[in-house]
Design a protein around this motif. Structure first.
Motif, PDB file in Angstrom:
ATOM      1  N   UNK A 359       0.829  -1.207   0.000  1.00  0.00           N
ATOM      2  CA  UNK A 359       0.000   0.000   0.000  1.00  0.00           C
ATOM      3  C   UNK A 359       0.864   1.259   0.000  1.00  0.00           C
ATOM      4  N   UNK A 360       1.933   1.237   0.810  1.00  0.00           N
ATOM      5  CA  UNK A 360       2.798   2.410   0.881  1.00  0.00           C
ATOM      6  C   UNK A 360       3.468   2.678  -0.470  1.00  0.00           C
ATOM      7  N   UNK A 361       3.889   1.580  -1.126  1.00  0.00           N
ATOM      8  CA  UNK A 361       4.522   1.748  -2.447  1.00  0.00           C
ATOM      9  C   UNK A 361       3.546   2.362  -3.436  1.00  0.00           C
ATOM     10  N   UNK A 362       2.304   1.857  -3.405  1.00  0.00           N
ATOM     11  CA  UNK A 362       1.297   2.400  -4.325  1.00  0.00           C
ATOM     12  C   UNK A 362       1.004   3.856  -4.023  1.00  0.00           C
ATOM     13  N   UNK A 363       0.927   4.184  -2.738  1.00  0.00           N
ATOM     14  CA  UNK A 363       0.653   5.574  -2.379  1.00  0.00           C
ATOM     15  C   UNK A 363       1.820   6.486  -2.748  1.00  0.00           C
ATOM     16  N   UNK A 364       3.048   5.986  -2.596  1.00  0.00           N
ATOM     17  CA  UNK A 364       4.210   6.808  -2.950  1.00  0.00           C
ATOM     18  C   UNK A 364       4.214   7.119  -4.443  1.00  0.00           C
ATOM     19  N   UNK A 365       3.894   6.067  -5.256  1.00  0.00           N
ATOM     20  CA  UNK A 365       3.847   6.288  -6.710  1.00  0.00           C
ATOM     21  C   UNK A 365       2.749   7.282  -7.070  1.00  0.00           C
ATOM     22  N   UNK A 366       1.586   7.133  -6.399  1.00  0.00           N
ATOM     23  CA  UNK A 366       0.444   7.988  -6.754  1.00  0.00           C
ATOM     24  C   UNK A 366       0.562   9.380  -6.162  1.00  0.00           C
ATOM     25  N   UNK A 367       1.168   9.467  -4.968  1.00  0.00           N
ATOM     26  CA  UNK A 367       1.191  10.756  -4.258  1.00  0.00           C
ATOM     27  C   UNK A 367       2.628  11.145  -3.915  1.00  0.00           C
ATOM     28  N   UNK A 368       3.495  11.130  -4.923  1.00  0.00           N
ATOM     29  CA  UNK A 368       4.909  11.402  -4.697  1.00  0.00           C
ATOM     30  C   UNK A 368       5.114  12.794  -4.109  1.00  0.00           C
ATOM     31  N   UNK A 369       4.308  13.727  -4.488  1.00  0.00           N
ATOM     32  CA  UNK A 369       4.505  15.102  -4.022  1.00  0.00           C
ATOM     33  C   UNK A 369       4.067  15.329  -2.591  1.00  0.00           C
ATOM     34  N   UNK A 370       3.462  14.281  -1.916  1.00  0.00           N
ATOM     35  CA  UNK A 370       2.954  14.508  -0.555  1.00  0.00           C
ATOM     36  C   UNK A 370       3.604  13.563   0.452  1.00  0.00           C
ATOM     37  N   UNK A 371       4.828  13.229   0.264  1.00  0.00           N
ATOM     38  CA  UNK A 371       5.503  12.287   1.159  1.00  0.00           C
ATOM     39  C   UNK A 371       5.568  12.806   2.597  1.00  0.00           C
TER      40      UNK A 371
END
Length: 570
Positions: A359-371
């Motif tokens: 899930x974290x990997x998917x969120x990082x790919x989708x929301x890279x600008x909001x880490x």
């Protein structure tokens, strides 16, 4: 700076909405595949147990454990309408447990159409087989009914036969130094059938071992003689409820006392008796009987032949240095490694870590600008979970302490007025249901104010504690004592007629009169008590807790009026 027609939130929410839809679809598909075809039609089954509640019978507790585990494994618990009723045979005896049950069942389930009725053990089986008109037409299943070669005309019988050849044969296998086996049973007809089975199996070892049968002894004689046994002997304990005097005890209590008394290994053929210190052996498994009942509930054929098996207590095996344990044996109380003990937690943790990683990997790919924002939210979530867990644990501890404070007298450690009132209501209901007597003793310390005034309040407290100990020390296991207020106590005696209660009250009065309490200055203080006795009889008008207490209180008042230091019954 973002364009006015395309706000930033629109781009951030799109991947999140997509993931939510995918997860929802997966959940719906899995629930459709897992649901059985007959889930829409709830199956209603009445289960009758013979030996009472889980707390009163180790056998019943294991039955219920196996039943619940099997249904939970198949995820069917919520799809079955299971109605359970218990005959209290362990506490009140076989005949008394059946009294009034027929009318109770007819009244309670008058408007329910059962799909099947299942009985467990001989009391419930005999009760149902002797009443063909009770729930006529409903299929009946008699599990572990205790009769030899019995085929009921109104249902199906599933009898678990004890294999005494294996139960006795495992003793010389694991303890080759044993040359003397003591068989403990009783003189009842059912137990004598088991004794006959043991004698037949023992004939194969006439040249190797000597067998002795203790089925005509009292409990005191059994424990006294068991303490004299020496290495080279062993005990084979059958599930007996009576001794030669007619005294009743639970088999599990006999097993515990034997394990604490004797210096030789104790074997058995009954799973409920395998407590810490009892070796075990080839036993009939109550937990597997529970799983067999679950199979019947699910309209499957139960595995009756697979119910007996080898079961050993790890500590007892180590203590007596037993060997050649069958490889198929199950172990009780065996120490486990950290990995074995926390296997499911480790697997769950690894699975959770893997899922979180995905899930974290998917969120990082989708929301890279909001880490940075996600990291802050993740930390806040962990802190919140820790705080919620801490508050939950604190609340559980506080609730436990409050419950203890609410039902226990802080000075004497016995129950208080609230706990006694609740128990009186429960015992009155049981008395009405089974038509058994119930007695109540109201006890008051005479001239207690003089003790406080002359010797001091600390001496008064010691007097109250001493009377409470005398009251509790004279009770049976089924009795209950409480401090009702000040210097007043109540003793509740189930299954007790008023003449027996009067005798117990006289013994209590005499015990208190023999007490000597040390005053603040070393003086010896003697005490007396006045006791009022009242009873609720099954054939009389229905009693309430307040009316029973009121009658005992009036008798206590009469005892005070007549000069104190005496017993008066209502």
């Amino acid at each position: 700076m973002p364009h006015k027609d395309h706000p930033p939130a629109a781009h951030g929410n799109a991947p999140r909405q997509l993931w939510r839809r995918l997860l929802l679809c997966c959940a719906l598909l899995m629930s459709m595949l897992a649901a059985p075809a007959w889930a829409a039609n709830e199956r209603k089954v009445l289960v009758l147990y013979s030996l009472g509640s889980d707390s009163a019978s180790a056998w019943q507790r294991l039955i219920h454990k196996g039943l619940s585990a099997e249904l939970a494994a198949k995820n069917l618990t919520s799809m079955l309408g299971i109605f359970e009723e218990r005959f209290d045979a362990v506490r009140v005896g076989d005949e008394q447990a059946q009294a009034g049950m027929e009318q109770y069942l007819r009244t309670k389930y008058a408007h329910i159409q059962f799909d099947a009725i299942i009985t467990e053990n001989y009391v419930a089986a005999r009760f149902l087989s002797e009443r063909p008109d009770l729930f006529r037409g409903v299929p009946r299943h008699y599990v572990n009914h205790g009769r030899r070669a019995w085929t009921p005309s109104d249902g199906v019988a599933y009898q678990v036969h004890a294999n005494f050849e294996r139960a006795i044969g495992v003793i010389p296998q694991v303890a080759p130094d044993v040359r003397h086996i003591v068989v403990i049973g009783d003189s009842t007809e059912r137990m004598q059938e088991s004794v006959v089975g043991v004698r037949q199996a023992a004939a194969n070892y006439d040249q190797q071992m000597r067998f002795e049968y203790w089925d005509q002894l009292s409990y005191d004689q059994i424990f006294r003689q068991a303490a004299l046994l020496r290495p080279g002997s062993a005990i084979f304990l059958l599930p007996t409820y009576h001794d030669v005097t007619g005294a009743r005890r639970r088999p599990v209590d006999i097993a515990r006392q034997l394990a604490a008394t004797t210096q030789v290994p104790v074997f058995t053929n009954w799973e409920a008796i395998v407590v810490p210190g009892v070796v075990g052996g080839y036993v009939v498994s109550a937990e597997r009987i529970g799983r067999a009942i679950a199979a019947i509930l699910m309209q499957q054929k139960p595995d009756i032949a697979g119910i007996p098996g080898y079961l050993f207590d790890y500590g007892a095996v180590q203590r007596f240095r037993l060997q050649n344990i069958p490889p198929t044996a199950q172990w009780l109380n065996r120490p486990r490694s950290v990995f074995e003990q926390y296997l499911w937690q480790i697997l769950a943790g690894v699975t959770l870590i893997v899922l979180e990683g995905i899930l974290i990997s998917a969120l990082i790919v989708a929301l890279r600008g909001r880490r940075q924002t996600l990291s802050a939210l993740h930390d806040e979530r962990n802190q919140l979970e820790a705080r919620v867990l801490q508050r939950t644990l604190e609340l559980m501890v506080a609730n436990t302490k409050l419950e203890q404070l609410a039902t226990t007298d802080p000075l004497t450690g016995i129950g208080n007025r609230r706990r006694m009132t609740e128990q009186i209501n429960k015992e009155l209901e049981r008395s009405r249901r089974f038509k058994h007597p119930l007695s109540l003793l109201m006890v008051d310390i005479d001239h207690f104010k003089n003790v406080n005034d002359i010797y001091g309040h600390e001496a008064g407290d010691r007097a109250i504690v001493a009377v409470a100990k005398a009251l509790a020390g004279g009770m049976r296991n089924i009795d209950m004592a409480s401090r009702f207020g000040g210097e007043e106590f109540v003793l509740l005696m189930p299954e007790t007629e008023i003449n027996v209660a009067n005798g117990a009250a006289e013994r209590l009065r005499s015990d208190v009169a023999a007490l000597r309490i040390e005053g603040d200055n070393g003086e010896q203080i003697s005490l007396t008590v006045s006791i009022g006795v009242a009873a609720s009889m099954p054939e009389g008008a229905p009693d309430s807790a307040s009316s029973l207490i009121s009658r005992a209180d009036k008798a206590l008042y009469q005892a005070k009026h007549e000069g104190r230091d005496r017993v008066v019954s209502a």
